[in-house]
Design an enzyme around this catalytic site. Structure first.
Site, PDB file in Angstrom:
ATOM      1  N   ASN A  95       0.872  -1.201   0.055  1.00  0.00           N
ATOM      2  CA  ASN A  95      -0.024   0.059   0.121  1.00  0.00           C
ATOM      3  C   ASN A  95       0.749   1.169  -0.050  1.00  0.00           C
ATOM      4  OD1 ASN A  95      -2.253  -1.644   0.194  1.00  0.00           O
ATOM      5  ND2 ASN A  95      -2.412  -1.328   2.401  1.00  0.00           N
TER       6      ASN A  95
ATOM      7  N   ASN B  59       0.147   6.192  14.473  1.00  0.00           N
ATOM      8  CA  ASN B  59      -1.179   6.638  14.926  1.00  0.00           C
ATOM      9  C   ASN B  59      -1.322   6.730  16.354  1.00  0.00           C
ATOM     10  OD1 ASN B  59      -2.041   4.060  16.110  1.00  0.00           O
ATOM     11  ND2 ASN B  59      -3.268   3.215  14.222  1.00  0.00           N
TER      12      ASN B  59
ATOM     13  N   ASP C 119     -14.596   3.671   3.837  1.00  0.00           N
ATOM     14  CA  ASP C 119     -13.650   2.558   4.304  1.00  0.00           C
ATOM     15  C   ASP C 119     -12.207   3.138   4.695  1.00  0.00           C
ATOM     16  OD1 ASP C 119     -12.243   0.317   4.676  1.00  0.00           O
ATOM     17  OD2 ASP C 119     -12.327  -0.487   2.514  1.00  0.00           O
TER      18      ASP C 119
ATOM     19  N   ASP D 155      -1.470   4.243   5.317  1.00  0.00           N
ATOM     20  CA  ASP D 155      -0.463   3.820   4.428  1.00  0.00           C
ATOM     21  C   ASP D 155      -0.541   4.864   3.096  1.00  0.00           C
ATOM     22  OD1 ASP D 155      -0.106   1.581   5.690  1.00  0.00           O
ATOM     23  OD2 ASP D 155      -1.382   0.464   4.513  1.00  0.00           O
TER      24      ASP D 155
ATOM     25  N   ASN E 271      -2.050  14.464   4.217  1.00  0.00           N
ATOM     26  CA  ASN E 271      -3.310  14.435   4.796  1.00  0.00           C
ATOM     27  C   ASN E 271      -4.403  14.342   3.924  1.00  0.00           C
ATOM     28  OD1 ASN E 271      -4.928  14.886   7.407  1.00  0.00           O
ATOM     29  ND2 ASN E 271      -5.236  16.982   6.627  1.00  0.00           N
TER      30      ASN E 271
ATOM     31  N   CYS F 189      -8.719   8.810   0.538  1.00  0.00           N
ATOM     32  CA  CYS F 189      -8.458   7.365   0.572  1.00  0.00           C
ATOM     33  C   CYS F 189     -10.101   6.817   1.264  1.00  0.00           C
ATOM     34  CB  CYS F 189      -7.380   6.926   1.162  1.00  0.00           C
ATOM     35  SG  CYS F 189      -7.270   5.322   1.715  1.00  0.00           S
TER      36      CYS F 189
ATOM     37  N   GLY G  39     -11.460  -0.486  -0.217  1.00  0.00           N
ATOM     38  CA  GLY G  39     -10.605  -0.916  -0.672  1.00  0.00           C
ATOM     39  C   GLY G  39      -9.256  -0.595  -0.021  1.00  0.00           C
TER      40      GLY G  39
ATOM     41  N   SER H 287      -8.021   2.255  -3.429  1.00  0.00           N
ATOM     42  CA  SER H 287      -8.641   3.469  -2.894  1.00  0.00           C
ATOM     43  C   SER H 287      -7.495   4.831  -2.755  1.00  0.00           C
ATOM     44  CB  SER H 287      -9.181   3.271  -1.263  1.00  0.00           C
ATOM     45  OG  SER H 287      -7.935   2.887  -0.480  1.00  0.00           O
TER      46      SER H 287
HETATM   47  P1  ATP Z   1      -5.669   2.895   8.993  1.00  0.00           P
HETATM   48  O1  ATP Z   1      -5.326   1.697   9.810  1.00  0.00           O
HETATM   49  O2  ATP Z   1      -7.253   2.938   8.791  1.00  0.00           O
HETATM   50  O3  ATP Z   1      -5.302   3.017   7.641  1.00  0.00           O
HETATM   51  P2  ATP Z   1      -4.176   4.694  10.918  1.00  0.00           P
HETATM   52  O4  ATP Z   1      -5.013   4.128  12.201  1.00  0.00           O
HETATM   53  O5  ATP Z   1      -2.962   4.041  10.471  1.00  0.00           O
HETATM   54  O6  ATP Z   1      -5.306   4.218   9.485  1.00  0.00           O
HETATM   55  P3  ATP Z   1      -5.465   7.343  11.010  1.00  0.00           P
HETATM   56  O7  ATP Z   1      -4.923   8.111  12.178  1.00  0.00           O
HETATM   57  O8  ATP Z   1      -6.587   6.571  11.411  1.00  0.00           O
HETATM   58  O9  ATP Z   1      -4.226   6.118  10.875  1.00  0.00           O
HETATM   59  O10 ATP Z   1      -5.651   7.795   9.570  1.00  0.00           O
HETATM   60  C1  ATP Z   1      -4.701   8.318   8.674  1.00  0.00           C
HETATM   61  C2  ATP Z   1      -4.772   9.660   8.113  1.00  0.00           C
HETATM   62  O11 ATP Z   1      -5.995   9.357   7.405  1.00  0.00           O
HETATM   63  C3  ATP Z   1      -5.362  10.701   9.122  1.00  0.00           C
HETATM   64  O12 ATP Z   1      -4.102  11.224   9.804  1.00  0.00           O
HETATM   65  C4  ATP Z   1      -5.995  11.583   8.042  1.00  0.00           C
HETATM   66  O13 ATP Z   1      -4.983  12.271   7.506  1.00  0.00           O
HETATM   67  C5  ATP Z   1      -6.688  10.522   7.314  1.00  0.00           C
HETATM   68  N1  ATP Z   1      -8.008  10.173   7.782  1.00  0.00           N
HETATM   69  C6  ATP Z   1      -8.482   9.246   8.565  1.00  0.00           C
HETATM   70  N2  ATP Z   1      -9.696   9.136   8.912  1.00  0.00           N
HETATM   71  C7  ATP Z   1     -10.255  10.337   8.279  1.00  0.00           C
HETATM   72  C8  ATP Z   1     -11.771  10.804   8.240  1.00  0.00           C
HETATM   73  N3  ATP Z   1     -12.463  10.185   8.907  1.00  0.00           N
HETATM   74  N4  ATP Z   1     -11.623  11.963   7.579  1.00  0.00           N
HETATM   75  C9  ATP Z   1     -10.522  12.514   6.931  1.00  0.00           C
HETATM   76  N5  ATP Z   1      -9.318  12.212   7.079  1.00  0.00           N
HETATM   77  C10 ATP Z   1      -9.051  10.759   7.549  1.00  0.00           C
END
Ligand code: ATP
EC number: 2.7.1.15
Length: 356
Positions: free
Chosen positions: A55, A218, A292, A298, A333, A339, A344, A348
């Site tokens: 990814n 995260n 999703d 990633d 961001n 995405c 997917g 995505s």
């Molecule tokens: P995942 O495991 O779902 O790929 P993650 O847990 O590694 O994600 P997150 O902090 O949940 O990381 O999300 C990564 C980035 O994706 C966020 O910093 C933001 O830029 C974007 N993002 C995630 N959710 C949203 C949302 N609901 N609306 C807008 N942007 C989002």
């Protein structure tokens, strides 16, 4: 079995090398998750290409397509799949290659199957996902051999200025690669972007983490990684979960010498902080509907790595990236927000030319 010996196509500067996992994702969408012993009728099953390494390679590749026909950053992937896996030849490989990722260094193993992930997407919970991973080839062959991976990196026509690592390959390999590549930029080893996802249950040694160029986590991972850092009293460790990103990040700079810390905050956006004191929050992009969230993190890692590689290709030093970091975080961001509006993993991830 083994790395293909055919010559790597000429790669132009700047160059990113992603070392990591490749999976086939079996994604089931459901109104809600079944409870223990319960059977539910789900909405749909999609078989797609994924794996955090793959990814992130696709995201880095797509980030480098500023127009549909020109790529300004070359991207290569070091990984492993099961030999003659029809999902690799029909799904994973075409997806990587169409995203501008060189697949020359992907080992086709006769001893292991391609890794897989069973993903449940719960529609009622805003697209929240639950994931079970079977590592397969991601934990065998070249992926368990640090010297072989280093050899494959060194054999590339252009030295990568950015090396991207995640947590879906063996811990021992990851520690060895971190120790090697964090060992010295002077030796043309590239800057490491480390995304410790998932965090190894046994943690990461401080020695391996020391001097990592960029750490992207995260919020949960930031707390888990904080526990890996020496110098915490037990009382501190117990309080970690209540700490804010701005309280967690300095520990990585001060104790582990990490240059750039990025903590992704889901819909709230991203916290960034550098060793020399630049810090801030880039707010999340408000999206009409979250479909999703798979691969959102990633997408962020791949887009940010591409911005860093572009910057380093100018001959500038990492410390000077302070002046560019906000723009790089904003773009990554925005890509991650695109995405989450699509279903997917790899499929995505947006192309850069499609971002406006
Ligand atoms: P995942 O495991 O779902 O790929 P993650 O847990 O590694 O994600 P997150 O902090 O949940 O990381 O999300 C990564 C980035 O994706 C966020 O910093 C933001 O830029 C974007 N993002 C995630 N959710 C949203 C949302 N609901 N609306 C807008 N942007 C989002």
């Amino acid at each position: 079995m083994g790395i293909k010996t055919s010559p790597t196509p000429p790669l132009s500067n700047p160059h990113i090398c992603i070392i990591g996992s490749l999976n086939i994702d079996f994604v089931t969408s459901t109104p809600r998750c079944p409870g223990p012993g319960e059977t539910l009728t789900a909405t749909a099953l999609n078989v797609t290409a994924g794996g955090k390494g793959g990814n992130q390679a696709v995201a880095a590749g797509r980030a480098s397509f500023l127009t549909p026909t020109s790529q300004d950053v070359s991207v290569s992937m070091i990984g492993a799949v099961g030999a003659e896996d029809p999902y690799y030849s029909t799904l994973l490989k075409p997806c990587l290659e169409k995203s501008g990722v060189s697949t020359e260094n992907i080992e086709e193993s006769t001893d292991f199957q391609t890794g897989s992930a069973s993903i449940i997407v719960e529609e009622a919970a805003g697209g929240e996902n639950r994931i079970l991973v079977v590592p397969g080839a991601n934990h065998g062959g070249i992926m368990s051999d640090v010297a072989q991976i280093v050899g494959a990196v060194k054999a590339q026509e252009v030295s990568p200025s950015v090396i991207v690592l995640q947590g879906e390959i063996p811990r021992k390999t990851t520690l060895g690669l971190l120790e090697y590549f964090n060992g010295g930029v002077a030796d043309d080893r590239g800057c490491v972007v480390f995304n410790p996802a998932p965090v190894f249950p046994e943690g990461i040694s401080l020695e391996a983490l020391r001097n990592t160029a960029v750490l992207i986590m995260n919020e949960t991972e930031a707390v888990q990684m904080s526990r890996c850092i020496a110098g915490l009293s037990n009382a501190d460790a117990a309080k970690l979960e209540s700490l804010q990103p701005e309280e967690l990040a300095p520990r990585f700079h001060d104790v582990a010498g990490v240059q750039v810390v990025l903590i992704t905050l889901g819909a709230k956006g991203v916290y960034f902080s550098t060793k020399s004191g630049r810090r801030g929050v880039v707010n999340g992009v408000r999206v009409p509907k979250v479909v999703d969230t798979t691969a959102a993190g990633d997408t962020f890692v791949g887009y940010f790595s591409t911005a860093l590689a572009r910057f380093l290709a100018t001959g500038a030093i990492l410390e000077a990236f302070d002046n560019e970091i906000q723009g790089a975080v904003e773009k990554a961001n925005a890509a991650a927000a695109k995405c989450v509006q699509r279903r997917g993993a790899m499929q995505s991830i947006p192309f850069s030319y499609d971002m406006e």
